[in-house]
Design a protein around this motif. Structure first.
Motif, mmCIF file in Angstrom:
data_model
loop_
_atom_site.group_PDB
_atom_site.id
_atom_site.type_symbol
_atom_site.label_atom_id
_atom_site.label_comp_id
_atom_site.label_asym_id
_atom_site.label_seq_id
_atom_site.Cartn_x
_atom_site.Cartn_y
_atom_site.Cartn_z
ATOM 1 N N ILE A 272 0.858 -1.195 0.000
ATOM 2 C CA ILE A 272 0.000 0.000 0.000
ATOM 3 C C ILE A 272 0.890 1.240 0.000
ATOM 4 O O ILE A 272 1.835 1.331 0.784
ATOM 5 N N ILE A 273 0.564 2.179 -0.886
ATOM 6 C CA ILE A 273 1.275 3.463 -0.941
ATOM 7 C C ILE A 273 0.249 4.587 -0.881
ATOM 8 O O ILE A 273 -0.765 4.553 -1.577
ATOM 9 N N GLY A 274 0.532 5.566 -0.055
ATOM 10 C CA GLY A 274 -0.309 6.761 0.021
ATOM 11 C C GLY A 274 0.345 7.945 -0.647
ATOM 12 O O GLY A 274 1.350 7.816 -1.350
ATOM 13 N N TYR A 275 -0.235 9.122 -0.406
ATOM 14 C CA TYR A 275 0.288 10.335 -1.050
ATOM 15 C C TYR A 275 0.083 11.529 -0.128
ATOM 16 O O TYR A 275 -1.005 11.724 0.421
ATOM 17 N N ASN A 276 1.135 12.321 0.059
ATOM 18 C CA ASN A 276 1.183 13.592 0.807
ATOM 19 C C ASN A 276 2.121 13.532 1.993
ATOM 20 O O ASN A 276 2.491 14.568 2.528
ATOM 21 N N ASN A 277 2.472 12.337 2.469
ATOM 22 C CA ASN A 277 3.329 12.207 3.645
ATOM 23 C C ASN A 277 2.775 13.009 4.822
ATOM 24 O O ASN A 277 3.501 13.732 5.518
ATOM 25 N N SER A 278 1.484 12.877 5.049
ATOM 26 C CA SER A 278 0.832 13.580 6.153
ATOM 27 C C SER A 278 1.082 12.845 7.465
ATOM 28 O O SER A 278 1.639 11.740 7.486
ATOM 29 N N ILE A 279 0.651 13.438 8.560
ATOM 30 C CA ILE A 279 0.791 12.811 9.875
ATOM 31 C C ILE A 279 0.090 11.460 9.921
ATOM 32 O O ILE A 279 0.486 10.552 10.656
ATOM 33 N N LEU A 280 -0.948 11.290 9.085
ATOM 34 C CA LEU A 280 -1.679 10.016 9.042
ATOM 35 C C LEU A 280 -0.776 8.857 8.637
ATOM 36 O O LEU A 280 -0.997 7.718 9.050
ATOM 37 N N SER A 281 0.237 9.141 7.841
ATOM 38 C CA SER A 281 1.089 8.063 7.344
ATOM 39 C C SER A 281 1.909 7.409 8.443
ATOM 40 O O SER A 281 2.439 6.306 8.264
ATOM 41 N N ARG A 282 2.026 8.087 9.585
ATOM 42 C CA ARG A 282 2.783 7.517 10.706
ATOM 43 C C ARG A 282 1.874 7.028 11.828
ATOM 44 O O ARG A 282 2.340 6.732 12.930
ATOM 45 N N CYS A 283 0.586 6.937 11.521
ATOM 46 C CA CYS A 283 -0.390 6.518 12.539
ATOM 47 C C CYS A 283 -0.946 5.131 12.289
ATOM 48 O O CYS A 283 -1.898 4.713 12.947
#
Length: 333
Positions: A272-283
């Motif tokens: 899985i890959i996301g986009y934006n590197n937001s705080i959510l990506s480390r949660c």
């Protein structure tokens, strides 16, 4: 009469009128005389509140965003305001929502406040239908319009964009090269940025010799539960996928929730890959591999460009910034 009327009648930029008002030597004598003649003809006198740039300015910039609760947009607002303050400018913020009519309404509100320029944060301000962009093009005749991660041609429209197409192309290519054959692509709409990302996904599949399958490209709600429900529904309908690329981190987190709920192992059975590197990506557990589209650089570059525009300098109408893939626990390449 104001500086915009002088600019239009003399057929020069607002910055040129500013240079004439301030006695800047970088204006030809012919142009200077034409501007002065128009000022006299219109009876235009610079406002007593005019400061260093001679733009009838109170040194205030309008900022528009669609939704300040969006983590990426919230970050963009923070960096924009911080950089404007560092340059001696105040800001007025309007949260316009996503409807064209409300975007136009709030832009008109900012124009009525006599701001020196307007910054549009996020690519949702550039619509797929050109007629929906007419109000922006018209406003750019009066003052500079700065687009953060959107691109539109206009007289005084300046764009700072992330190379979303290349970022998605390279990320999806990495997934395919690692052995993933069915990459589900999730995106939230038809904004400029979303269309660039989708083009990158298509290009990566084509370059790898994979068929571009409509069933693997899905419009998705921008919330955790909505994404989880969509993936459950697709799986129940028999759709097989071994990777998910989401155009927003929030959707990628929803994909992680789906995998955890259904017992799919990440990253062994699904990447899985996301986009934006937001705080959510480390949660998430595991933490999310995501594309960092450099929101701070986008915003500081936008303000730097704006300061040069207001100072009468020559600047490119479009500046492109490269993204970076941040590898974490949801991929195994």
């Amino acid at each position: 009469m104001n500086i915009y009327d002088v600019s239009e009648r003399a057929n020069v930029s607002i910055a040129t009128v500013s240079r004439v008002i301030n006695g800047n030597p970088n204006v030809s004598e012919k142009t200077r005389n034409r501007v002065l003649a128009v000022m006299e003809e219109l009876g235009y006198t610079p406002n007593v509140f005019a400061r260093s740039l001679g733009l009838n300015t109170m040194r205030t910039i309008g900022i528009m965003c669609a939704d300040s609760s969006d983590p990426w947009l919230a970050g963009a607002i923070y960096y924009l305001e911080q950089e404007l303050r560092r340059n001696g400018y105040d800001s007025l913020l309007c949260c316009s929502g996503y409807l064209p009519e409300t975007k136009k309404k709030y832009l008109e509100l900012l124009l009525s406040k006599r701001v020196d320029a307007v910054i549009l944060a996020g690519s949702h301000y550039v619509e797929a239908r050109q007629k929906d962009n007419a109000y922006l093009i018209e406003a750019s005749k009066e003052l500079p319009i700065m687009l953060v991660n959107g691109c539109l041609d206009g007289k005084q429209i300046y764009s700072t964009v992330c190379d979303d197409r290349t970022a998605v192309y390279e990320s999806v290519t990495r997934l395919i090269q690692s052995g993933r054959t069915s990459v589900l692509y999730l995106y939230a709409g038809s904004s400029y940025s979303n269309l660039q990302k989708l083009a990158g996904y298509h290009a990566a599949c084509a370059a790898a010799g994979l068929n571009i399958r409509d069933d693997l490209v899905r419009i998705c709600p921008k919330d955790l539960d909505g994404t989880e429900e969509l993936l459950c529904s697709l799986a129940s309908a028999g759709l097989k996928f071994d990777a998910v690329f989401a155009a927003e981190d929030v959707m990628a987190v929803g994909a992680v929730k789906y995998a955890n709920k259904t017992g799919i192992k990440i990253p062994e059975e699904m990447n899985i890959i996301g986009y934006n590197n937001s705080i959510l990506s480390r949660c998430t557990d595991p933490e999310l591999t995501t594309v960092d589209n450099k929101v701070e650089s986008l915003c500081t570059t936008t303000v730097t460009t704006l300061m040069k525009v207001l100072g009468g300098g020559n600047v490119p109408v479009k500046t492109t910034i490269s993204a970076e893939l941040i590898k974490r626990g949801t991929t195994d390449f």
